[in-house]
Design a protein around this motif. Structure first.
Motif, PDB file in Angstrom:
ATOM      1  N   ARG A  90      43.585  11.263  48.597  1.00  0.00           N
ATOM      2  CA  ARG A  90      43.483  10.185  47.619  1.00  0.00           C
ATOM      3  C   ARG A  90      42.142  10.302  46.900  1.00  0.00           C
ATOM      4  O   ARG A  90      41.207   9.563  47.145  1.00  0.00           O
ATOM      5  CB  ARG A  90      43.645   8.832  48.305  1.00  0.00           C
ATOM      6  N   GLY A  91      42.043  11.299  46.032  1.00  0.00           N
ATOM      7  CA  GLY A  91      40.799  11.518  45.309  1.00  0.00           C
ATOM      8  C   GLY A  91      40.684  12.969  44.873  1.00  0.00           C
ATOM      9  O   GLY A  91      41.510  13.813  45.232  1.00  0.00           O
ATOM     10  N   PRO A  92      39.649  13.292  44.105  1.00  0.00           N
ATOM     11  CA  PRO A  92      39.479  14.656  43.579  1.00  0.00           C
ATOM     12  C   PRO A  92      38.830  15.582  44.607  1.00  0.00           C
ATOM     13  O   PRO A  92      37.657  15.956  44.474  1.00  0.00           O
ATOM     14  CB  PRO A  92      38.569  14.437  42.359  1.00  0.00           C
ATOM     15  N   TRP A  93      39.560  15.915  45.639  1.00  0.00           N
ATOM     16  CA  TRP A  93      39.063  16.860  46.648  1.00  0.00           C
ATOM     17  C   TRP A  93      40.240  17.622  47.226  1.00  0.00           C
ATOM     18  O   TRP A  93      41.400  17.256  47.051  1.00  0.00           O
ATOM     19  CB  TRP A  93      38.282  16.139  47.750  1.00  0.00           C
ATOM     20  N   ASP A  94      39.932  18.708  47.941  1.00  0.00           N
ATOM     21  CA  ASP A  94      40.960  19.529  48.583  1.00  0.00           C
ATOM     22  C   ASP A  94      41.055  19.148  50.052  1.00  0.00           C
ATOM     23  O   ASP A  94      40.038  19.096  50.754  1.00  0.00           O
ATOM     24  CB  ASP A  94      40.616  21.024  48.467  1.00  0.00           C
ATOM     25  N   PHE A  95      42.264  18.901  50.523  1.00  0.00           N
ATOM     26  CA  PHE A  95      42.492  18.511  51.909  1.00  0.00           C
ATOM     27  C   PHE A  95      43.836  19.069  52.331  1.00  0.00           C
ATOM     28  O   PHE A  95      44.862  18.763  51.729  1.00  0.00           O
ATOM     29  CB  PHE A  95      42.471  16.980  52.036  1.00  0.00           C
ATOM     30  N   LYS A  96      43.868  19.915  53.385  1.00  0.00           N
ATOM     31  CA  LYS A  96      45.122  20.556  53.794  1.00  0.00           C
ATOM     32  C   LYS A  96      45.024  21.058  55.230  1.00  0.00           C
ATOM     33  O   LYS A  96      43.937  21.323  55.745  1.00  0.00           O
ATOM     34  CB  LYS A  96      45.432  21.728  52.869  1.00  0.00           C
ATOM     35  N   PRO A  97      46.179  21.182  55.914  1.00  0.00           N
ATOM     36  CA  PRO A  97      46.179  21.789  57.252  1.00  0.00           C
ATOM     37  C   PRO A  97      46.140  23.305  57.135  1.00  0.00           C
ATOM     38  O   PRO A  97      46.618  23.878  56.149  1.00  0.00           O
ATOM     39  CB  PRO A  97      47.507  21.306  57.844  1.00  0.00           C
ATOM     40  N   ALA A  98      45.586  23.955  58.156  1.00  0.00           N
ATOM     41  CA  ALA A  98      45.530  25.418  58.152  1.00  0.00           C
ATOM     42  C   ALA A  98      46.911  26.023  58.345  1.00  0.00           C
ATOM     43  O   ALA A  98      47.156  27.169  57.964  1.00  0.00           O
ATOM     44  CB  ALA A  98      44.585  25.911  59.243  1.00  0.00           C
ATOM     45  N   MET A  99      47.842  25.270  58.939  1.00  0.00           N
ATOM     46  CA  MET A  99      49.225  25.712  59.088  1.00  0.00           C
ATOM     47  C   MET A  99      50.134  24.522  58.830  1.00  0.00           C
ATOM     48  O   MET A  99      49.749  23.378  59.047  1.00  0.00           O
ATOM     49  CB  MET A  99      49.473  26.307  60.479  1.00  0.00           C
ATOM     50  N   ARG A 100      51.326  24.806  58.356  1.00  0.00           N
ATOM     51  CA  ARG A 100      52.242  23.729  57.983  1.00  0.00           C
ATOM     52  C   ARG A 100      53.071  23.211  59.149  1.00  0.00           C
ATOM     53  O   ARG A 100      53.532  22.063  59.136  1.00  0.00           O
ATOM     54  CB  ARG A 100      53.181  24.214  56.857  1.00  0.00           C
ATOM     55  N   SER A 101      53.282  24.029  60.170  1.00  0.00           N
ATOM     56  CA  SER A 101      54.073  23.579  61.317  1.00  0.00           C
ATOM     57  C   SER A 101      53.764  24.460  62.516  1.00  0.00           C
ATOM     58  O   SER A 101      53.216  25.561  62.385  1.00  0.00           O
ATOM     59  CB  SER A 101      55.572  23.613  61.004  1.00  0.00           C
ATOM     60  N   ILE A 102      54.131  23.949  63.682  1.00  0.00           N
ATOM     61  CA  ILE A 102      53.947  24.677  64.932  1.00  0.00           C
ATOM     62  C   ILE A 102      55.041  24.214  65.888  1.00  0.00           C
ATOM     63  O   ILE A 102      55.500  23.069  65.806  1.00  0.00           O
ATOM     64  CB  ILE A 102      52.537  24.417  65.505  1.00  0.00           C
ATOM     65  N   THR A 103      55.481  25.090  66.772  1.00  0.00           N
ATOM     66  CA  THR A 103      56.499  24.756  67.759  1.00  0.00           C
ATOM     67  C   THR A 103      55.859  24.724  69.135  1.00  0.00           C
ATOM     68  O   THR A 103      55.200  25.683  69.540  1.00  0.00           O
ATOM     69  CB  THR A 103      57.653  25.776  67.744  1.00  0.00           C
ATOM     70  N   VAL A 104      56.035  23.610  69.841  1.00  0.00           N
ATOM     71  CA  VAL A 104      55.416  23.434  71.154  1.00  0.00           C
ATOM     72  C   VAL A 104      56.446  22.889  72.146  1.00  0.00           C
ATOM     73  O   VAL A 104      57.482  22.345  71.754  1.00  0.00           O
ATOM     74  CB  VAL A 104      54.218  22.471  71.088  1.00  0.00           C
ATOM     75  N   HIS A 105      56.127  23.043  73.417  1.00  0.00           N
ATOM     76  CA  HIS A 105      56.895  22.393  74.479  1.00  0.00           C
ATOM     77  C   HIS A 105      56.253  21.047  74.787  1.00  0.00           C
ATOM     78  O   HIS A 105      55.015  20.926  74.745  1.00  0.00           O
ATOM     79  CB  HIS A 105      56.904  23.241  75.753  1.00  0.00           C
ATOM     80  N   PRO A 106      57.015  20.021  75.124  1.00  0.00           N
ATOM     81  CA  PRO A 106      56.410  18.771  75.577  1.00  0.00           C
ATOM     82  C   PRO A 106      55.502  19.037  76.776  1.00  0.00           C
ATOM     83  O   PRO A 106      55.864  19.770  77.694  1.00  0.00           O
ATOM     84  CB  PRO A 106      57.624  17.910  75.969  1.00  0.00           C
ATOM     85  N   GLY A 107      54.313  18.456  76.755  1.00  0.00           N
ATOM     86  CA  GLY A 107      53.347  18.672  77.815  1.00  0.00           C
ATOM     87  C   GLY A 107      52.405  19.821  77.551  1.00  0.00           C
ATOM     88  O   GLY A 107      51.423  19.992  78.279  1.00  0.00           O
ATOM     89  N   GLU A 108      52.659  20.614  76.522  1.00  0.00           N
ATOM     90  CA  GLU A 108      51.815  21.759  76.188  1.00  0.00           C
ATOM     91  C   GLU A 108      50.700  21.334  75.234  1.00  0.00           C
ATOM     92  O   GLU A 108      50.952  20.668  74.234  1.00  0.00           O
ATOM     93  CB  GLU A 108      52.668  22.851  75.543  1.00  0.00           C
TER      94      GLU A 108
END
Length: 210
Positions: A90-108
């Motif tokens: 919400r503003g003039p800056w860059d903000f993003k995740p290094a990856m868009r998704s990841i697959t994990v096991h519950p508890g991992e």
């Protein structure tokens, strides 16, 4: 002929030597027992599957795998959850995740890095608020490390990277196979933006009845 006093002194010296010898034996035995405790402890923990030394290994930021290498006996390997990462600036800056998704096991335990860059020509203070989808995943998404709710000061052109380390509770309902974690990054002092579309937000106040 030895006098009674001399005999008494000799007896005392013999008793003292025996006592010193016993103390030396006890000292050596205690040292050996303490030295043997470490391998004994390690062997017992390995046999019972509770080796806390290996569980203490944590993910190092920048690791290409973005995963913890420690073995966790609470991991539910019978199912996988896809975690999607979203970023709203919400503003003039860059903000993003290094990856868009990841697959994990519950508890991992897993992590993802978020990247931010102040593209303005002025210093700014900003912070992020998280939201989750679907709604029932909120109580089961446990963040061990997060930059959310902290205020950050960034100089003009300054870039930052922050980790989000998380574990999904194995009690997550089995019908939930995808979770979206979204962050909205806004400048402190401005108006807090509404949550992204599709995410839970506070219910609007009802107007009083006439």
């Amino acid at each position: 002929m030895t006098s009674p006093n001399e005999s008494g002194r000799q007896a005392i010296r013999r008793d003292n030597r025996r006592m010193v010898g016993k103390l030396l034996v006890v000292t050596v035995a205690m040292f050996g027992f303490g030295y043997a405790l470490v391998p004994m402890y390690q062997a017992i923990c390995d046999a019972l599957g509770i080796n806390v030394l290996s569980l203490s290994e944590r993910l190092v930021p920048g690791n290409a795998s973005h995963r913890a290498t420690a073995v966790n006996t609470q991991v539910d390997t019978s199912r996988t959850i896809t975690v999607e990462f979203d970023a709203n600036a919400r503003g003039p800056w860059d903000f993003k995740p290094a990856m868009r998704s990841i697959t994990v096991h519950p508890g991992e335990m897993a992590t993802v890095m978020y990247e931010f860059r102040n593209v303005q020509n002025r210093t700014m203070a900003a912070q992020a608020i998280p939201s989750y989808a679907p709604k029932q995943a909120t109580a089961h998404f446990n963040k061990l490390e997060c930059f959310c709710f902290n205020e950050y000061m960034l100089q003009p052109g300054e870039s930052k990277q922050w980790p989000v380390v998380f574990v999904i509770d194995p009690k997550l309902p089995r019908d939930v196979t995808t979770i979206t974690l979204s962050y909205t990054f806004f400048e402190v002092g401005g108006r807090v933006p509404a949550a992204p579309a599709g995410f839970q937000s506070a219910a609007p106040a009802q107007e009083p009845r006439s």
